[in-house]
Scaffold this motif. Structure first.
Motif, PDB file in Angstrom:
ATOM      1  N   PHE A  19       0.834  -1.214   0.000  1.00  0.00           N
ATOM      2  CA  PHE A  19       0.000   0.000   0.000  1.00  0.00           C
ATOM      3  C   PHE A  19       0.863   1.257   0.000  1.00  0.00           C
ATOM      4  O   PHE A  19       0.486   2.280  -0.570  1.00  0.00           O
ATOM      5  CB  PHE A  19      -1.043  -0.007   1.125  1.00  0.00           C
ATOM      6  N   PRO A 105      -0.492   1.153  13.742  1.00  0.00           N
ATOM      7  CA  PRO A 105      -0.956   1.460  12.381  1.00  0.00           C
ATOM      8  C   PRO A 105      -1.185   2.965  12.215  1.00  0.00           C
ATOM      9  O   PRO A 105      -1.513   3.636  13.175  1.00  0.00           O
ATOM     10  CB  PRO A 105      -2.271   0.692  12.293  1.00  0.00           C
TER      11      PRO A 105
ATOM     12  N   THR B 284       0.113  -5.905  12.478  1.00  0.00           N
ATOM     13  CA  THR B 284       0.540  -5.899  11.081  1.00  0.00           C
ATOM     14  C   THR B 284      -0.649  -5.865  10.121  1.00  0.00           C
ATOM     15  O   THR B 284      -0.704  -4.995   9.261  1.00  0.00           O
ATOM     16  CB  THR B 284       1.456  -7.096  10.813  1.00  0.00           C
ATOM     17  N   ALA B 287      -2.281  -2.461  10.375  1.00  0.00           N
ATOM     18  CA  ALA B 287      -1.531  -1.389   9.720  1.00  0.00           C
ATOM     19  C   ALA B 287      -1.816  -1.382   8.226  1.00  0.00           C
ATOM     20  O   ALA B 287      -1.975  -0.324   7.622  1.00  0.00           O
ATOM     21  CB  ALA B 287      -0.032  -1.565   9.987  1.00  0.00           C
ATOM     22  N   THR B 288      -1.893  -2.573   7.643  1.00  0.00           N
ATOM     23  CA  THR B 288      -2.169  -2.653   6.209  1.00  0.00           C
ATOM     24  C   THR B 288      -3.586  -2.171   5.907  1.00  0.00           C
ATOM     25  O   THR B 288      -3.810  -1.389   4.972  1.00  0.00           O
ATOM     26  CB  THR B 288      -1.993  -4.096   5.712  1.00  0.00           C
ATOM     27  N   ARG B 290      -5.556  -0.199   7.680  1.00  0.00           N
ATOM     28  CA  ARG B 290      -5.709   1.242   7.897  1.00  0.00           C
ATOM     29  C   ARG B 290      -4.964   2.017   6.802  1.00  0.00           C
ATOM     30  O   ARG B 290      -5.504   2.980   6.238  1.00  0.00           O
ATOM     31  CB  ARG B 290      -5.163   1.593   9.277  1.00  0.00           C
ATOM     32  N   GLY B 291      -3.744   1.589   6.484  1.00  0.00           N
ATOM     33  CA  GLY B 291      -2.954   2.294   5.477  1.00  0.00           C
ATOM     34  C   GLY B 291      -3.614   2.236   4.115  1.00  0.00           C
ATOM     35  O   GLY B 291      -3.737   3.260   3.416  1.00  0.00           O
ATOM     36  N   ALA B 292      -4.098   1.044   3.722  1.00  0.00           N
ATOM     37  CA  ALA B 292      -4.703   0.885   2.401  1.00  0.00           C
ATOM     38  C   ALA B 292      -6.026   1.646   2.327  1.00  0.00           C
ATOM     39  O   ALA B 292      -6.317   2.330   1.334  1.00  0.00           O
ATOM     40  CB  ALA B 292      -4.916  -0.596   2.097  1.00  0.00           C
ATOM     41  N   SER B 294      -6.978   4.282   4.136  1.00  0.00           N
ATOM     42  CA  SER B 294      -6.782   5.738   4.133  1.00  0.00           C
ATOM     43  C   SER B 294      -6.180   6.197   2.799  1.00  0.00           C
ATOM     44  O   SER B 294      -6.446   7.308   2.346  1.00  0.00           O
ATOM     45  CB  SER B 294      -5.913   6.178   5.315  1.00  0.00           C
ATOM     46  N   THR B 295      -5.387   5.336   2.163  1.00  0.00           N
ATOM     47  CA  THR B 295      -4.857   5.679   0.841  1.00  0.00           C
ATOM     48  C   THR B 295      -5.999   5.791  -0.171  1.00  0.00           C
ATOM     49  O   THR B 295      -6.075   6.746  -0.936  1.00  0.00           O
ATOM     50  CB  THR B 295      -3.855   4.607   0.369  1.00  0.00           C
ATOM     51  N   GLU B 298      -7.957   9.047   0.709  1.00  0.00           N
ATOM     52  CA  GLU B 298      -7.313  10.341   0.525  1.00  0.00           C
ATOM     53  C   GLU B 298      -6.711  10.521  -0.865  1.00  0.00           C
ATOM     54  O   GLU B 298      -6.545  11.640  -1.329  1.00  0.00           O
ATOM     55  CB  GLU B 298      -6.239  10.550   1.598  1.00  0.00           C
ATOM     56  N   LEU B 311      -5.378  -2.413  -3.672  1.00  0.00           N
ATOM     57  CA  LEU B 311      -5.541  -1.994  -2.278  1.00  0.00           C
ATOM     58  C   LEU B 311      -6.768  -2.655  -1.652  1.00  0.00           C
ATOM     59  O   LEU B 311      -6.741  -3.096  -0.502  1.00  0.00           O
ATOM     60  CB  LEU B 311      -5.651  -0.469  -2.201  1.00  0.00           C
ATOM     61  N   ALA B 314      -5.869  -6.143  -0.854  1.00  0.00           N
ATOM     62  CA  ALA B 314      -5.013  -6.186   0.336  1.00  0.00           C
ATOM     63  C   ALA B 314      -5.855  -6.059   1.602  1.00  0.00           C
ATOM     64  O   ALA B 314      -5.638  -6.768   2.592  1.00  0.00           O
ATOM     65  CB  ALA B 314      -3.973  -5.057   0.275  1.00  0.00           C
TER      66      ALA B 314
END
Lengths: 228, 494
Positions: A19, A105, B284, B287-288, B290-292, B294-295, B298, B311, B314
């Motif tokens: 990501f 996270p 882990t 994190a993926t 939340r990161g994916a 929010s990507t 945004e 994404l 994922a």
């Protein structure tokens, strides 16, 4: 200019790489990925890297070692990724020269803001006479401070502290880094002392001192001056 | 003392019949030497005859008395003085060959002989006593030093207590060890105690202070007692061992404390490893996700369609992984509950079967073969923890090999062994020493894991008093064999 920045992402988790790759690319950066410390150092040595994002929990050569190795030859901006509860390792990484951290996270906006701050700092790291951010202006040579045009009455130490935080706007400064720069190496453990000065400074520059928006606390780690 | 009843008389008698401790010379030797010295003095007086004035004769006996007293102490001095006076009076003092004392100066001579004998004897006795004391102090210090060194190597409280008993015994005292069981003190080393001894031991245990036994000939405890972890240590009163008792008990206590702290630290480490494993497993995928997510939110417009799909995939994959970890978390809760170690005698085959059954559910298409011990050994262990350790090993083996996994249970005299064999790629010699370290993953392996499974196994094995080891190539043709060894085993009568 930022749009061409080349970012090295060092993380052993394939899903995180996945990501981050998409997000950084979509934000206009180019990305190189390394899943362990060895590969990271090799890519760094190859040159052309403008910023590194390093996970601390790497297999083999760990993240701290990678940071130490990079710092021996370069002041490359480094952002550390780390579990939120691993304060000690974060502080260690920052004291070793990492520029900032993001706890996992995290939302992508938070990471991109750190990346921008670190790249900006690199562009403007020339000696400066005047610091200005968030309505606060410091004339370094004249030791004059104003907020929204009004003069601020700061003691010499308060002025120095504010200048240090503003010069590193949007970046975290560890307690140790601040104490060492302003009070000297003998005082790096006097965190209580620092808290008193930060409290006084907030009284003078924050709109609501009890809810600081300019000098924010990074719990257990240090302080960050927010420019925006 | 008046309340003490009849039975104690017997004990007092047995105490008096104890052999002398060897500090004072035996009576026979005292008598013999006194007679010899006095006889020599008499012979000298006879030999001198008229050359010696009769008033000087007692001087010769004085020499004999002083010689006996200096050599053998107070009792010999007084004995020789009395004998010398009688002989002198009988043979040399007028009227001769009677024991009558006619003159005041003869009575004075007797007094002088007695005083000289007593004074010399006392001085000589004190000097000897001091020498004895210095000697026994040196011996005691040497004994204590040896004890301190030995318990430094002891691995458990029982070992430390055994060394304490051995050293008290070596110092010439009968040692006693009592340990509290269900609120009552029980003799551990077969020493025969009477009611008074037990009462004293109970007092020492209750009040946690050292107490000396009764003086010789008095009713009361025959032993000195000192409190020690979980009980009382005793040594025969009035002996060199008794003098050492307090020091030995204090040292043993400190050593047992140290061991307990080490054990606590071990459990704390295990707890930390478990927690760390847990948070890593959950963080882990989070994190993926939340990161994916929010990507997407945004940067959605800036992302090419293929990236947006990737994404989303994922997020889906990581949510599934998170769900698996939550399942594991429920298992871990069981494990954490088990971390208050509750070792009990459990059937080793049963535990192995429990772990194998769980692994067969997790890997339905894999052959997992259990080779149980036909003797059905019992092992002192915590069933929950042990099953988790075995499951981790089978899980690990199943991830690294495509073929059958073998689980072997074997007991021998040294303990019990659980062995998990696989036919995977094996472990490089340089990595063997590290496989039980947290976060270690052999280079080049890409299996889904946290690098904590084997660390937890090693932690559990240590917490149960045993250890874990790995061999590659393994045993009986396996590529890798990982072994848990537990020390306490008992054969079950089948």
């Amino acid at each position: 200019m930022n749009a061409q920045a080349h970012i090295l992402v060092v993380d052993d988790e394939a899903q995180i790489q996945r990501f981050l790759g998409h997000a950084l690319t979509a934000s206009g950066y180019t990305v190189a990925a390394a899943t362990d410390g060895k590969a990271a150092l090799k890519l760094f040595a190859g040159g052309g890297v403008d910023l590194a994002i390093v996970d601390l929990g790497l297999p083999g050569i760990d993240g701290l070692t990678v940071i130490g190795q990079i710092r021996q030859t370069s002041d490359l901006p480094i952002i550390v990724l780390s579990a939120n509860d691993a304060e000690d390792r974060k502080i260690e990484a920052l004291d070793m020269g990492a520029d900032d951290f993001v706890g996992k996270p995290f939302g992508i906006g938070e990471l991109l803001a750190r990346v921008r701050a670190c790249l900006r700092k690199r562009q403007s790291s020339v000696a400066t006479e005047r610091l200005e951010a968030g309505g606060i202006a410091l004339e370094l040579a004249a030791h004059k401070a104003t907020r929204d045009g009004e003069a601020l009455r700061l003691t010499p130490k308060e002025f120095e502290l504010l200048a240090l935080l503003m010069a590193n706007a949007d970046r975290v400064m560890t307690h140790r880094q601040i104490l060492e720069r302003i009070w000297g190496k003998a005082h790096t453990e006097d965190v209580a002392y620092l808290r008193v000065f930060v409290g006084q400074l907030r009284q003078k520059i924050e709109a609501i001192p009890a809810e600081p928006k300019r000098i924010v606390t990074e719990p257990g780690i240090g302080y960050r001056f927010i420019a925006g | 003392m008046g309340m003490q009843g009849h039975p104690h008389k017997e004990r007092v008698k047995t105490m008096d019949s104890r052999p002398p401790t060897g500090r004072n010379p035996p009576m026979t030797r005292i008598a013999a030497l006194s007679v010899v010295y006095v006889a020599l003095a008499a012979l000298a007086a006879f030999a001198a005859g008229d050359a010696l004035p009769s008033a000087s004769v007692p001087m010769l006996f004085l020499v004999a008395v002083i010689a006996a007293a200096a050599q053998l102490g107070l009792r010999a001095g007084i004995g020789a003085a009395l004998l010398g006076f009688v002989v002198c009076n009988f043979l040399f003092v007028e009227p001769r060959y009677t024991l009558r004392v006619d003159h005041a100066h003869d009575a004075l001579a007797l007094g002088v002989l007695l005083i000289a004998g007593a004074a010399t004897g006392l001085l000589a006795g004190r000097a000897r006593e001091q020498a004895n004391r210095a000697q026994s102090r040196a011996a005691m210090l040497a004994e204590l030093a040896a004890f301190a060194e030995e318990i430094g190597r002891a691995r458990d409280a029982a070992g430390i207590r055994a060394r304490a008993l051995a050293h008290i015994s070596a110092a010439g005292a009968d040692p006693v060890l009592l340990l509290a069981r269900d609120g009552r003190l029980e003799v551990q080393n077969g020493a025969a105690l009477i009611a008074d001894d037990l009462a004293a031991a109970e007092r020492v245990h209750r009040r946690h202070v050292t107490q000396e036994g009764a003086a010789r000939g008095w009713a009361g405890s025959r032993f000195d007692f000192a409190p020690i972890h979980g009980g009382v240590l005793g040594a025969r009163a009035d002996s060199a061992g008794g003098a050492m008792l307090a020091a030995i008990a204090a040292q043993a206590d400190a050593a047992i404390d140290r061991l307990a702290l080490a054990g606590e630290a071990e459990r704390e480490k295990l707890r930390a490893a478990l927690l760390s494993s847990l948070s890593h497993d959950l963080r882990t995928p989070l994190a993926t996700i939340r990161g994916a997510a929010s990507t997407l939110r945004e940067l959605g417009e800036a992302l090419p369609p293929a990236a947006r799909l990737d994404l989303a995939v994922a997020i889906d994959e990581e949510a599934a992984r998170l769900a698996r970890h939550v399942d594991n978390l429920l298992q871990m809760t069981r494990l954490r509950a088990g971390l208050d170690l509750r070792p009990d005698w459990i059937d080793a085959n049963d535990v192995a079967h429990g772990a194998v059954a769980r692994a067969r559910r997790a890997f339905p298409d894999r052959a997992i073969n259990l080779n149980a011990d036909p003797k059905h050994p019992l092992v002192k262990a915590d069933a929950t923890l042990l099953e988790q350790a075995l499951f981790n090993l089978i899980d690990n083996a199943a991830k690294f090999s495509r073929d059958a996994v073998g689980v072997v249970v074997r007991a021998d005299r040294e303990g019990l062994v659980f062995r998990i064999d696989d036919s995977g790629p094996g472990i490089a010699p340089g990595d063997l020493a590290h496989v039980f370290e947290p976060f270690f993953r052999a280079p080049g392996t890409n299996a889904d894991g946290t690098g904590l499974g084997l660390a937890i196994v090693a932690g559990i094995a240590r917490a149960l008093g045993g250890g874990a080891s790995a061999a590659s190539p393994g045993i009986d043709g396996a590529a890798t064999s990982v072994t848990i060894r537990l020390p306490q085993v008992r054969m079950q009568a089948v």
